[in-house]
Design an enzyme around this catalytic site. Structure first.
Site, PDB file in Angstrom:
ATOM      1  CG  ASP A 112      -0.370  -0.059   2.519  1.00 17.63           C
ATOM      2  OD1 ASP A 112       0.867  -0.231   2.595  1.00 17.63           O
ATOM      3  OD2 ASP A 112      -1.101   0.081   3.520  1.00 17.63           O
ATOM      4  CD  GLU A 123       7.862  -0.563   7.569  1.00 16.65           C
ATOM      5  OE1 GLU A 123       6.864  -1.209   7.197  1.00 16.65           O
ATOM      6  OE2 GLU A 123       8.153   0.568   7.123  1.00 16.65           O
TER       7      GLU A 123
END
Ligand code: KIV
Length: 289
Positions: free
Chosen positions: A67, A205
């Site tokens: 995204d 992440e």
């Protein structure tokens, strides 16, 4: 890894349309990690278009239709405004442009958080309309029930913990996570909850390196790091960052090329030739026979 495509023209009900080669599968990705060891790290890059997928596919195990396309393709300020239509359209293009990698598509913000049932509807639509093999969603323990619900109903799920950009308004920014004991514990708990729920891999992440290593050692499924550690079971980068399409990039990005300069200089050459009428030249023109 060989980049030669083999022609497999035999049809079957499982393979009704002859493919140049057989794609990797989600179980093959999951099983790259055996007893806590991943001999060959998983390679994942983001892809958003068919041509980009064609170029990246032979070198990757997974292509992620992230995204992040909100910022990279659409110039949006974050991933929050990204829609299902954007994700299905770009994921379908990436599937059309690839033969080898497992294509994973991000579930956009607002498409999965309300209930496992809503998440199933969104995930099923993403897979049906794009041909992608799996979805990725952000969040840990809070999403475990949803992950289990999807996996039990035939939808492979990649998790995403640590810095979760869809939560930017809660986190207050994109800084690295896991600096306090409480945050570190939460990230570890999130990863374990996702793996127990059946996630086939987990993106880790923007976390401090020791936490990325602890997560990788704590879960049986592969971890895929970004701003995490080389000791994760694989790595992912946003392709446009890696290719040098942006002037400034976060610390964890390595710019392998400077495509922004190449594109800008090439456009300048074209503009100059148009303005001095040296383009089009004789080689680009049609003349009467
Ligand atoms: O959206 C995206 O590109 C991602 C990667 C950065 C992991 O989620």
């Amino acid at each position: 890894m060989s980049t030669t495509f083999k022609l497999d023209t035999s049809t079957s009900r499982a393979n009704p349309t002859p493919q140049p080669m057989r794609r990797l599968t989600v179980p093959k990705i999951r099983n790259r990690k055996v007893d806590g060891v991943t001999e060959e790290p998983l390679v994942m890059l983001t892809a958003y278009t068919a041509r980009q997928a064609q170029l990246l596919d032979p070198h990757c195990d997974l292509l992620l239709v992230g995204d992040s396309l909100g910022q990279v393709i659409y110039g949006l300020p974050s991933t929050i405004p990204v829609t299902m239509e954007m994700m299905t359209n770009h994921a379908a293009a990436v599937v059309r442009g690839s033969y080898h990698s497992v294509v994973v598509v991000d579930m956009p913000f607002g498409s999965y958080e309300t209930s496992p049932e809503d998440a199933f509807d969104s995930a099923a639509r993403l897979l049906k309309e794009s041909g992608a093999a799996a979805v990725k969603l952000e969040g840990g323990e809070a999403m475990a029930e949803t992950v289990e619900f999807l996996v039990k109903r035939g939808i492979p799920v990649m998790g995403h913990v640590g810095l979760t950009p869809q939560a930017v308004n809660v986190l207050g920014g994109y800084g690295a996570r896991g600096r306090s004991d409480a945050e570190a514990e939460k990230i570890l708990g999130d990863a374990k909850a996702l793996e127990q729920a059946g996630a086939f891999a987990i993106v880790v992440e923007g976390v401090i390196e020791p936490i990325a290593i602890s997560v990788t050692m704590a879960v049986e499924c592969p971890t895929i790091g970004i701003g995490a550690s080389a000791r994760c079971d694989g790595q992912v980068l946003v392709s446009d960052d890696m290719l040098g399409m942006f002037d400034r990039v976060p610390r964890f990005v390595k710019r392998y090329e400077d495509l922004a300069t190449t594109i800008s200089e090439t456009a300048a050459k074209y503009a100059a030739e148009v303005r001095d009428r040296s383009f089009p030249g004789p080689d680009q023109l049609y003349q009467p026979k």
